[in-house]
Design a protein around this motif. Structure first.
Motif, PDB file in Angstrom:
ATOM      1  N   SER A  95       0.956  -1.357   0.048  1.00 56.30           N
ATOM      2  CA  SER A  95       0.072   0.063   0.105  1.00 56.30           C
ATOM      3  C   SER A  95       0.795   1.500   0.022  1.00 56.30           C
ATOM      4  O   SER A  95       2.001   1.449   0.573  1.00 56.30           O
ATOM      5  CB  SER A  95      -0.918  -0.004   1.270  1.00 56.30           C
ATOM      6  N   PRO A  96       0.229   2.538  -0.586  1.00 55.47           N
ATOM      7  CA  PRO A  96       0.935   3.692  -0.461  1.00 55.47           C
ATOM      8  C   PRO A  96       1.428   4.019   0.890  1.00 55.47           C
ATOM      9  O   PRO A  96       2.440   4.507   1.048  1.00 55.47           O
ATOM     10  CB  PRO A  96       0.170   4.616  -0.941  1.00 55.47           C
ATOM     11  N   ALA A  97       0.733   3.799   1.896  1.00 50.32           N
ATOM     12  CA  ALA A  97       0.931   3.998   3.323  1.00 50.32           C
ATOM     13  C   ALA A  97       2.269   3.352   3.519  1.00 50.32           C
ATOM     14  O   ALA A  97       2.908   3.829   4.644  1.00 50.32           O
ATOM     15  CB  ALA A  97      -0.285   3.758   4.254  1.00 50.32           C
ATOM     16  N   ALA A  98       2.517   2.096   3.341  1.00 51.76           N
ATOM     17  CA  ALA A  98       3.776   1.571   3.513  1.00 51.76           C
ATOM     18  C   ALA A  98       4.897   1.856   2.963  1.00 51.76           C
ATOM     19  O   ALA A  98       6.093   1.985   3.293  1.00 51.76           O
ATOM     20  CB  ALA A  98       3.425   0.071   3.459  1.00 51.76           C
ATOM     21  N   LYS A  99       4.590   2.315   1.479  1.00 57.03           N
ATOM     22  CA  LYS A  99       5.949   2.534   0.563  1.00 57.03           C
ATOM     23  C   LYS A  99       6.212   4.067   0.678  1.00 57.03           C
ATOM     24  O   LYS A  99       7.487   4.314   0.553  1.00 57.03           O
ATOM     25  CB  LYS A  99       4.986   2.373  -0.830  1.00 57.03           C
ATOM     26  N   MET A 240      -0.272 -11.910   9.679  1.00 56.94           N
ATOM     27  CA  MET A 240       0.766 -10.875   9.510  1.00 56.94           C
ATOM     28  C   MET A 240       1.497 -10.935   8.460  1.00 56.94           C
ATOM     29  O   MET A 240       2.609 -10.334   7.778  1.00 56.94           O
ATOM     30  CB  MET A 240       1.678 -10.730  10.631  1.00 56.94           C
ATOM     31  N   ASP A 241       1.358 -11.757   7.433  1.00 56.83           N
ATOM     32  CA  ASP A 241       1.825 -11.994   6.198  1.00 56.83           C
ATOM     33  C   ASP A 241       1.613 -10.873   5.303  1.00 56.83           C
ATOM     34  O   ASP A 241       0.628 -10.297   4.646  1.00 56.83           O
ATOM     35  CB  ASP A 241       1.398 -13.255   5.320  1.00 56.83           C
ATOM     36  N   GLY A 242       2.848 -10.373   4.789  1.00 59.43           N
ATOM     37  CA  GLY A 242       2.874  -9.227   3.835  1.00 59.43           C
ATOM     38  C   GLY A 242       2.416  -7.891   4.466  1.00 59.43           C
ATOM     39  O   GLY A 242       1.892  -7.016   3.923  1.00 59.43           O
ATOM     40  N   THR A 243       2.292  -7.799   5.879  1.00 56.10           N
ATOM     41  CA  THR A 243       2.023  -6.648   6.766  1.00 56.10           C
ATOM     42  C   THR A 243       2.971  -5.721   6.855  1.00 56.10           C
ATOM     43  O   THR A 243       4.206  -6.211   7.395  1.00 56.10           O
ATOM     44  CB  THR A 243       1.253  -7.097   7.865  1.00 56.10           C
ATOM     45  N   ALA A 244       2.880  -4.593   6.914  1.00 55.41           N
ATOM     46  CA  ALA A 244       3.736  -3.431   7.191  1.00 55.41           C
ATOM     47  C   ALA A 244       3.475  -3.072   8.660  1.00 55.41           C
ATOM     48  O   ALA A 244       4.446  -3.062   9.503  1.00 55.41           O
ATOM     49  CB  ALA A 244       3.484  -2.245   6.154  1.00 55.41           C
ATOM     50  N   VAL A 245       2.379  -2.676   8.800  1.00 55.10           N
ATOM     51  CA  VAL A 245       1.906  -2.237  10.197  1.00 55.10           C
ATOM     52  C   VAL A 245       0.263  -2.802  10.447  1.00 55.10           C
ATOM     53  O   VAL A 245      -0.144  -3.085   9.711  1.00 55.10           O
ATOM     54  CB  VAL A 245       1.995  -0.737  10.624  1.00 55.10           C
ATOM     55  N   TYR A 246       0.025  -2.849  11.616  1.00 60.95           N
ATOM     56  CA  TYR A 246      -1.428  -3.048  12.199  1.00 60.95           C
ATOM     57  C   TYR A 246      -1.883  -2.403  13.258  1.00 60.95           C
ATOM     58  O   TYR A 246      -1.049  -2.009  14.047  1.00 60.95           O
ATOM     59  CB  TYR A 246      -1.646  -4.586  12.138  1.00 60.95           C
ATOM     60  N   SER A 247      -3.139  -2.510  13.222  1.00 59.17           N
ATOM     61  CA  SER A 247      -3.969  -1.812  14.548  1.00 59.17           C
ATOM     62  C   SER A 247      -5.061  -2.669  14.672  1.00 59.17           C
ATOM     63  O   SER A 247      -5.168  -3.869  14.296  1.00 59.17           O
ATOM     64  CB  SER A 247      -4.138  -0.361  14.596  1.00 59.17           C
ATOM     65  N   PHE A 248      -6.339  -2.173  15.277  1.00 57.53           N
ATOM     66  CA  PHE A 248      -7.491  -2.721  15.490  1.00 57.53           C
ATOM     67  C   PHE A 248      -8.575  -1.986  14.888  1.00 57.53           C
ATOM     68  O   PHE A 248      -8.099  -0.677  14.758  1.00 57.53           O
ATOM     69  CB  PHE A 248      -7.755  -2.966  17.043  1.00 57.53           C
ATOM     70  N   PRO A 348      -0.999  10.432  -0.985  1.00 54.78           N
ATOM     71  CA  PRO A 348      -1.028   9.154  -0.610  1.00 54.78           C
ATOM     72  C   PRO A 348       0.535   8.795   0.283  1.00 54.78           C
ATOM     73  O   PRO A 348       1.268   9.128  -0.126  1.00 54.78           O
ATOM     74  CB  PRO A 348      -1.025   8.381  -1.760  1.00 54.78           C
ATOM     75  N   GLY A 349       0.374   8.278   1.424  1.00 58.84           N
ATOM     76  CA  GLY A 349       1.394   7.759   2.170  1.00 58.84           C
ATOM     77  C   GLY A 349       1.098   7.813   3.630  1.00 58.84           C
ATOM     78  O   GLY A 349      -0.067   7.787   4.016  1.00 58.84           O
ATOM     79  N   PHE A 350       2.020   7.317   4.226  1.00 59.98           N
ATOM     80  CA  PHE A 350       1.657   7.111   5.797  1.00 59.98           C
ATOM     81  C   PHE A 350       1.778   8.392   6.662  1.00 59.98           C
ATOM     82  O   PHE A 350       0.957   8.710   7.829  1.00 59.98           O
ATOM     83  CB  PHE A 350       2.932   6.279   6.327  1.00 59.98           C
ATOM     84  N   GLY A 351       2.565   9.490   6.250  1.00 61.78           N
ATOM     85  CA  GLY A 351       2.792  10.749   6.891  1.00 61.78           C
ATOM     86  C   GLY A 351       3.868  11.391   6.816  1.00 61.78           C
ATOM     87  O   GLY A 351       4.851  10.935   5.815  1.00 61.78           O
ATOM     88  N   TYR A 352       4.469  12.092   7.550  1.00 65.48           N
ATOM     89  CA  TYR A 352       5.737  12.978   7.591  1.00 65.48           C
ATOM     90  C   TYR A 352       6.313  13.301   8.809  1.00 65.48           C
ATOM     91  O   TYR A 352       5.314  13.584   9.861  1.00 65.48           O
ATOM     92  CB  TYR A 352       5.850  14.113   6.473  1.00 65.48           C
ATOM     93  N   LEU A 353       7.503  13.235   8.805  1.00 69.95           N
ATOM     94  CA  LEU A 353       8.457  13.970  10.080  1.00 69.95           C
ATOM     95  C   LEU A 353       8.997  15.080  10.014  1.00 69.95           C
ATOM     96  O   LEU A 353       9.306  15.587   8.696  1.00 69.95           O
ATOM     97  CB  LEU A 353       9.310  12.760  10.416  1.00 69.95           C
ATOM     98  N   PHE A 373      -1.009  10.408   8.571  1.00 70.95           N
ATOM     99  CA  PHE A 373      -1.900  10.666   7.287  1.00 70.95           C
ATOM    100  C   PHE A 373      -3.130   9.334   8.012  1.00 70.95           C
ATOM    101  O   PHE A 373      -3.032   8.227   7.104  1.00 70.95           O
ATOM    102  CB  PHE A 373      -1.901  10.516   6.093  1.00 70.95           C
ATOM    103  N   ASP A 374      -3.692   9.439   8.735  1.00 72.80           N
ATOM    104  CA  ASP A 374      -4.579   8.226   9.553  1.00 72.80           C
ATOM    105  C   ASP A 374      -5.330   7.841   8.311  1.00 72.80           C
ATOM    106  O   ASP A 374      -5.516   6.516   8.250  1.00 72.80           O
ATOM    107  CB  ASP A 374      -5.217   8.749  10.690  1.00 72.80           C
ATOM    108  N   SER A 375      -6.245   8.695   7.576  1.00 73.43           N
ATOM    109  CA  SER A 375      -7.039   7.943   6.507  1.00 73.43           C
ATOM    110  C   SER A 375      -6.461   7.099   5.645  1.00 73.43           C
ATOM    111  O   SER A 375      -7.076   6.167   4.910  1.00 73.43           O
ATOM    112  CB  SER A 375      -7.693   9.120   5.772  1.00 73.43           C
ATOM    113  N   ASN A 376      -5.113   7.350   5.375  1.00 78.15           N
ATOM    114  CA  ASN A 376      -4.225   6.315   4.495  1.00 78.15           C
ATOM    115  C   ASN A 376      -3.890   5.175   5.267  1.00 78.15           C
ATOM    116  O   ASN A 376      -3.801   3.955   4.578  1.00 78.15           O
ATOM    117  CB  ASN A 376      -3.190   7.015   3.815  1.00 78.15           C
ATOM    118  N   ALA A 377      -3.155   5.467   6.602  1.00 75.58           N
ATOM    119  CA  ALA A 377      -2.641   4.296   6.998  1.00 75.58           C
ATOM    120  C   ALA A 377      -3.559   3.320   7.773  1.00 75.58           C
ATOM    121  O   ALA A 377      -3.243   2.203   7.650  1.00 75.58           O
ATOM    122  CB  ALA A 377      -1.922   5.023   8.540  1.00 75.58           C
ATOM    123  N   LEU A 378      -4.666   3.619   8.096  1.00 74.30           N
ATOM    124  CA  LEU A 378      -5.709   2.728   8.639  1.00 74.30           C
ATOM    125  C   LEU A 378      -7.054   3.196   8.175  1.00 74.30           C
ATOM    126  O   LEU A 378      -7.948   3.379   9.078  1.00 74.30           O
ATOM    127  CB  LEU A 378      -5.490   2.603  10.292  1.00 74.30           C
TER     128      LEU A 378
END
Length: 485
Positions: A95-99, A240-248, A348-353, A373-378
């Motif tokens: 996903s873009p959030a991971a890449k 978790m196969d192929g997972t970058a991050v996870y939550s609930f 598109p992406g996870f966010g920025y520092l 970018f919460d809407s993208n990440a989860l």
């Protein structure tokens, strides 16, 4: 002596994990969990679902940590033991959030994508900040000063690479994890792998990384397999196969709530919430006595402190003080959740520092450390018509933050009026381990287990101030507590 009554001080993730695992390790022992808050879980419990105006649906707001990585086996084990598999929400590596992750450099509008090992690096704006560090790292030989045991993260990156790379990349990374100054943070406590790679590569970190042989990789795989045997993982690893991050689906508070329910069902565990501990002492016969503002004295055989180290320091009498409980500073942060009506706020992406400015931190700056970018990440956590959810970690008020956010995103038009604004204040929430932290914690442990001292191994001190600040670190501390009792 096997414990008969264990007191767990602190009901955050570390305390909850400690009580849960201790009840499994010592099923005959009574356990008393004490926390000053009405609800357990610490800042991992700061989750709130909000209905948006105009029937636009609902969004999930997080005030604390928002994702986990699959390598935290202590968390995967709890998902299995607590039956949370159906609640897990994953972000795939594809996903873009991971890449895509970005960086804002103060003084330049916009955010830059952090390049990977691909051709686009050649025209990426960040190459001007990254290349000096890479070039010097490759040509420098061993340059660690003799007898040095530790140093700050930025000092390490500067010594091995270049000051510009250290400031831009190093400070941003530390902002994202510790909300702290990279010039203060211990490299060995925070990033021990870098210290090891420097030694393996005879000074060159990249060489140490690139020259890992098939034998090294196989040994690492076998160690990982052996380590996995310590955990009851069930089939969670397949999730978790192929997972970058996870939550609930209902946020990170799912985990502490599930732990709290499991603890509440155990008749051997007593929970004293909304209860302030006033002292921890040993009587003349070296027996524990814990006093609170609500109960009669508690007299356990063993104690686990999952409290911030300075809080524990204030509970102990001077005659039984412990070393190094007040050495490390703490960071205070404000998490701000913003929900906008438009879905075209950020790429598109996870966010920025955000890295440290070239002329150092300023009192009039927005103090933004990073944006998710919460809407993208989860995206699966929300139920809303087109819109945008994001979270900022900052130290300043909303109007200033919104102005800086517009500058960071290089927007000509002003940001639309947020539908929801939620602020979460976290005071002294993240410890910053200073150089020498590992040696100090070893000395603290020696004081706790010494047969010549008063504690004689019956008090364990765990938590973010000792071994690590991530959710996985805190859960792991609870997993391993009491192993030597």
């Amino acid at each position: 002596m096997s414990p008969t009554h264990i007191a767990v001080l602190g009901g955050g993730l570390t305390g909850l994990s400690s009580a849960f695992h201790l009840s499994r390790r010592f099923p005959l022992a009574n356990i008393t969990l004490i926390d000053k808050q009405k609800s357990l879980g610490g800042w991992a419990s700061k989750t709130e679902r909000v209905q948006l105006p105009g029937g636009r649906g609902s969004v999930l707001l997080e005030g604390g940590p928002r994702t986990l990585r699959p390598n935290a086996k202590s968390a995967l084990e709890l998902i299995h033991l607590l039956g949370l598999q159906d609640s897990v929400l994953t972000t795939p590596k594809s996903s873009p959030a991971a890449k895509k992750r970005f960086l804002h450099v103060p003084g330049t509008p916009g955010i830059y994508e952090i390049p990977g090992l691909r051709l686009s690096y050649l025209w990426n704006e960040l190459r001007f900040f990254i290349s000096p560090g890479v070039s010097f790292e490759l040509i420098r030989g061993w340059n660690r000063p003799k007898d040095i045991l530790d140093e700050s993260f930025e000092s390490f990156l500067t010594r091995r690479g270049h000051p510009v790379t250290a400031r831009v990349l190093g400070s941003a990374l530390v902002h994202g994890i510790y909300a702290a100054d990279a010039r203060l943070l211990s490299v060995r406590a925070a990033f021990p792998k870098l210290w090891e790679l420097e030694e393996k590569g005879k000074g060159r970190i990249l060489w140490g990384l690139l020259t890992r042989s098939k034998k090294d990789k196989e040994e690492e795989r076998l160690r990982d397999e052996e380590d996995s045997k310590r955990y009851e993982l069930g089939d969670v690893t397949k999730l978790m196969d192929g997972t970058a991050v996870y939550s609930f689906r209902d946020g990170m508070s799912t985990l502490p709530k599930a732990l709290a329910r499991a603890i509440d069902k155990n008749p051997k565990i007593r929970v004293l919430s909304d209860t302030k501990i006033t002292s921890l002492r040993l009587d003349e016969e070296q027996a524990f006595e814990i006093t609170t503002n609500k109960t009669s004295p508690i007299l356990p055989s063993h104690v686990v402190s999952a409290l911030p180290l300075p809080v524990l320091y204030r509970l102990l009498p001077e005659s039984h003080s412990l070393p190094y409980l007040t050495t490390n500073p703490f960071s205070s942060v404000t998490a701000v959740n913003l929900v906008f009506p438009s879905d075209k706020i950020y790429p598109p992406g996870f966010g920025y520092l955000v890295c440290r400015p070239e002329d150092d931190y300023k009192a009039d700056d927005a103090g933004i450390l990073g944006v998710t970018f919460d809407s993208n990440a989860l995206p699966g956590q929300d139920d809303l018509t087109p819109g945008t959810r994001l979270t900022k970690v900052t130290r300043r008020n909303l109007p200033v933050v919104l102005a800086h956010l517009q500058y960071h995103l290089n927007r000509r038009a002003p940001l639309p009026e947020p539908l929801v604004v939620k602020k979460w204040e976290h005071r002294a929430c993240i410890p910053t381990p200073l150089p020498g932290h590992l040696e100090r914690m070893n000395k603290l442990r020696e004081a706790l287990v010494s047969e010549e001292g008063p504690w004689r191994g019956r008090l364990e001190v765990v938590g973010a101030g000792v071994k690590g600040v991530s959710v996985g670190d805190c859960l792991e501390s609870g997993k391993t507590v009491g192993m030597e009792w």
